[in-house]
Design an enzyme around this catalytic site. Structure first.
Site, short mmCIF file in Angstrom:
data_model
loop_
_atom_site.label_atom_id
_atom_site.label_comp_id
_atom_site.label_asym_id
_atom_site.label_seq_id
_atom_site.Cartn_x
_atom_site.Cartn_y
_atom_site.Cartn_z
N HIS A 15 -1.91 7.65 -2.50
CA HIS A 15 -1.95 8.98 -1.87
C HIS A 15 -0.74 9.78 -2.35
O HIS A 15 -0.01 9.36 -3.25
CB HIS A 15 -2.03 8.87 -0.35
CG HIS A 15 -0.87 8.17 0.27
ND1 HIS A 15 0.26 8.83 0.66
CD2 HIS A 15 -0.65 6.86 0.53
CE1 HIS A 15 1.14 7.96 1.16
NE2 HIS A 15 0.61 6.76 1.09
N ALA A 16 -0.52 10.94 -1.77
CA ALA A 16 0.46 11.91 -2.29
C ALA A 16 1.87 11.36 -2.46
O ALA A 16 2.49 11.56 -3.51
CB ALA A 16 0.47 13.15 -1.40
#
Length: 87
Positions: A15-16
């Site tokens: 994820h980010a």
């Protein structure tokens, strides 16, 4: 050219936050560094490219480095993956 395969074990996949860590680490090297997942290959220095892969938990990815500091680049990226994402 050097490459290594990793398995993502983090519950949330790539994820980010961990993607940003990977991109930042890759950006420290002169070599071209790419990540492959499900037949799609993107520049590991591009946050949008990495996020576009949608790499989930359990995914097997391949990281490839090509250039004068390819070994250091691959080792640096491997360190981030092992610390935050998998094995």
């Amino acid at each position: 050219m050097k490459s290594q395969t990793f398995t993502i074990t983090a519950e949330t996949g790539v994820h980010a936050r961990p993607a940003t860590l990977l991109v930042n680490k890759a950006g420290q090297f002169d070599s071209e560094i790419e990540v492959s997942y499900k037949g799609k290959q993107v520049n590991l220095k591009s946050i949008m490219g990495v996020m576009s892969l949608g790499i989930p938990k359990g995914a097997e990815i391949e990281v490839t480095a090509d250039g004068k500091d390819e070994e250091d680049a691959l080792n640096g990226v491997a360190e981030v993956i092992k610390e935050h994402l998998g094995e």
